[in-house]
Design a protein around this motif. Sequence first.
Motif, PDB file in Angstrom:
ATOM      1  N   LEU A   1       0.920  -1.104   0.133  1.00 58.82           N
ATOM      2  CA  LEU A   1       0.055  -0.093  -0.177  1.00 58.82           C
ATOM      3  C   LEU A   1       0.908   1.042   0.068  1.00 58.82           C
ATOM      4  CD1 LEU A   1      -2.757  -0.865   2.628  1.00 58.82           C
ATOM      5  CD2 LEU A   1      -3.086  -0.608   0.047  1.00 58.82           C
ATOM      6  N   LYS A   2       1.941   1.107   0.740  1.00 57.97           N
ATOM      7  CA  LYS A   2       2.883   2.362   0.805  1.00 57.97           C
ATOM      8  C   LYS A   2       3.472   2.560  -0.482  1.00 57.97           C
ATOM      9  CE  LYS A   2       4.029   2.186   5.703  1.00 57.97           C
ATOM     10  NZ  LYS A   2       5.090   2.151   6.979  1.00 57.97           N
ATOM     11  N   GLN A   3       3.978   1.703  -1.115  1.00 56.90           N
ATOM     12  CA  GLN A   3       4.443   1.673  -2.663  1.00 56.90           C
ATOM     13  C   GLN A   3       3.461   2.178  -3.512  1.00 56.90           C
ATOM     14  OE1 GLN A   3       5.929  -2.287  -3.071  1.00 56.90           O
ATOM     15  NE2 GLN A   3       8.002  -1.731  -2.235  1.00 56.90           N
ATOM     16  N   LYS A   4       2.263   1.785  -3.442  1.00 58.43           N
ATOM     17  CA  LYS A   4       1.404   1.976  -4.101  1.00 58.43           C
ATOM     18  C   LYS A   4       0.876   3.680  -4.094  1.00 58.43           C
ATOM     19  CE  LYS A   4      -1.993   1.418  -7.446  1.00 58.43           C
ATOM     20  NZ  LYS A   4      -1.586   1.467  -8.725  1.00 58.43           N
ATOM     21  N   ILE A   5       0.992   4.156  -2.840  1.00 56.42           N
ATOM     22  CA  ILE A   5       0.662   5.405  -2.468  1.00 56.42           C
ATOM     23  C   ILE A   5       1.649   6.440  -3.117  1.00 56.42           C
ATOM     24  CG2 ILE A   5       0.448   7.213  -0.606  1.00 56.42           C
ATOM     25  CD1 ILE A   5      -0.991   4.878   1.027  1.00 56.42           C
ATOM     26  N   GLU A   6       2.869   5.861  -2.930  1.00 58.52           N
ATOM     27  CA  GLU A   6       3.971   6.590  -3.412  1.00 58.52           C
ATOM     28  C   GLU A   6       4.075   6.785  -5.086  1.00 58.52           C
ATOM     29  OE1 GLU A   6       7.637   4.742  -1.924  1.00 58.52           O
ATOM     30  OE2 GLU A   6       7.071   5.399   0.036  1.00 58.52           O
ATOM     31  N   GLN A   7       3.806   5.804  -5.685  1.00 54.46           N
ATOM     32  CA  GLN A   7       3.601   5.757  -6.916  1.00 54.46           C
ATOM     33  C   GLN A   7       2.719   6.615  -7.477  1.00 54.46           C
ATOM     34  OE1 GLN A   7       5.808   4.381  -9.467  1.00 54.46           O
ATOM     35  NE2 GLN A   7       4.518   5.808 -10.908  1.00 54.46           N
ATOM     36  N   THR A   8       1.435   6.657  -6.870  1.00 54.61           N
ATOM     37  CA  THR A   8       0.310   7.390  -7.265  1.00 54.61           C
ATOM     38  C   THR A   8       0.571   8.989  -7.112  1.00 54.61           C
ATOM     39  OG1 THR A   8      -1.378   5.542  -6.559  1.00 54.61           O
ATOM     40  CG2 THR A   8      -2.129   7.725  -6.890  1.00 54.61           C
ATOM     41  N   GLN A   9       1.346   9.379  -5.762  1.00 50.86           N
ATOM     42  CA  GLN A   9       1.667  10.561  -5.563  1.00 50.86           C
ATOM     43  C   GLN A   9       2.547  10.862  -6.698  1.00 50.86           C
ATOM     44  OE1 GLN A   9       3.245   9.923  -1.805  1.00 50.86           O
ATOM     45  NE2 GLN A   9       1.408  10.907  -0.701  1.00 50.86           N
TER      46      GLN A   9
END
Length: 76
Positions: A5-13
């Motif tokens: 989830l943290k990786q996905k959030i960073e990518q989306t940001q």
Amino acid sequence: MTKFLKQKIEQTQRDIQTIRESLAASREEMASNPSRAREIVKENVDAIREGWRLKDELKLLQEELERHQAAGPGPS
């Protein structure tokens, strides 16, 4: 799951930031090339819609991450 989830959030940001930078470059291009303004505006509308979609996705991911973190330690 938390790590994902943290990786996905960073990518989306990062994707949202890329759209912001693209829109800023578009404004400069319209100023220097007014004959393409209509085409650029259409591209910007698509980019803005994608940005809204990504912001909605980001909010959902952040909420899911909060739920996982509130649930306590588990597989990350």
